[in-house]
Design an enzyme around this catalytic site. Sequence first.
Site, PDB file in Angstrom:
ATOM      1  CG  LEU A  33      -1.441  -1.211   1.815  1.00  0.00           C
ATOM      2  CD1 LEU A  33      -2.398  -0.830   2.288  1.00  0.00           C
ATOM      3  CD2 LEU A  33      -2.464  -1.379   0.312  1.00  0.00           C
ATOM      4  CG  HIS A  37      -3.177   1.713  -2.593  1.00  0.00           C
ATOM      5  ND1 HIS A  37      -1.894   1.229  -1.868  1.00  0.00           N
ATOM      6  CD2 HIS A  37      -3.678   0.364  -2.937  1.00  0.00           C
ATOM      7  CE1 HIS A  37      -1.669   0.374  -3.333  1.00  0.00           C
ATOM      8  NE2 HIS A  37      -2.606   0.188  -4.034  1.00  0.00           N
ATOM      9  CE  LYS A 150      -1.235   3.539 -10.766  1.00  0.00           C
ATOM     10  NZ  LYS A 150      -0.896   1.936 -12.246  1.00  0.00           N
TER      11      LYS A 150
END
Length: 280
Positions: A33, A37, A150
């Site tokens: 992460l 995130h 993304k």
Amino acid sequence: MIKAYSLAELFTALKEPLSENLSIGLVPTMGALHEGHASLVTTAKKSCNFVITSVFINPTQFTNQDDLINYPKTENHDIALLNSLGCDLVFFPNASEIYTKDYHFPGIELGFLDQTMEGNSRPGHFQGVCQVVYRLFELTKPNKAFFGLKDFQQVSVIQFMVKHFNLPIEIIPCETCRNESGLALSSRNLRLTEEQKIEALILFNTLIEARKNTREMKPSEVKRKAEESISQSKLKLEYIEIVNPTTLENLKETWCEHARMCIVAYAGEVRLIDNMEIRE
Ligand code: PAF
């Protein structure tokens, strides 16, 4: 923060939020992460009473075994980050419980959404993504699920899947997080050398340049110019497409609203992916 490593632990942890009718937000991840995130979890916390982050490196969506083997694993860091963000539950399932013998994903015909860009480059990838996300939805019963833009095509595919199966889940697309130079944050960036991180900036710079060119040039010309600038860099270009954001149809002669440029290129062995809305 509750940590669930098995379905039994997950179901126990979900008893209270489900019986109290709390709104559940799910942030599906494959771990390693980063700030990207973190921003999904923070966004989820703002509109849900109970936020779950799943961490599962899903083998069925990898078309390159080396990529699967080399996928970074940072469990302790992930737990500490999620804890600091106020995530309520982290779910680390293992593959045998996600894909039990009697579990069967019905499959989904994705049509053109799966025949372009990532669908072409990684055959079977989106079936794998749908398979795992459908299963995670079934297990965690979220009201909302949060995905980063993304992976723009992934968001389109998941929105399509939710409509297709009529799932009562709202998909919340969240903006791409970038470092101060513009590099899109990705777990794969951990595998970039310092030099490659600088080379990788050509992706962001090309997207920004393309956005400036859309007034005077047709999509095909903007695409050609972008291909030229990447070919002059050290990156190895896999594809650039300018697409309609809903149908993912390639734009060539005329623009549509919110046209998006999507790029994939390699820095050494690391596959980089980025995209941007280049026309409002
Ligand atoms: O975007 C990802 O990290 C993965 O594709 C997802 C959505 C967690 C499914 O494995």
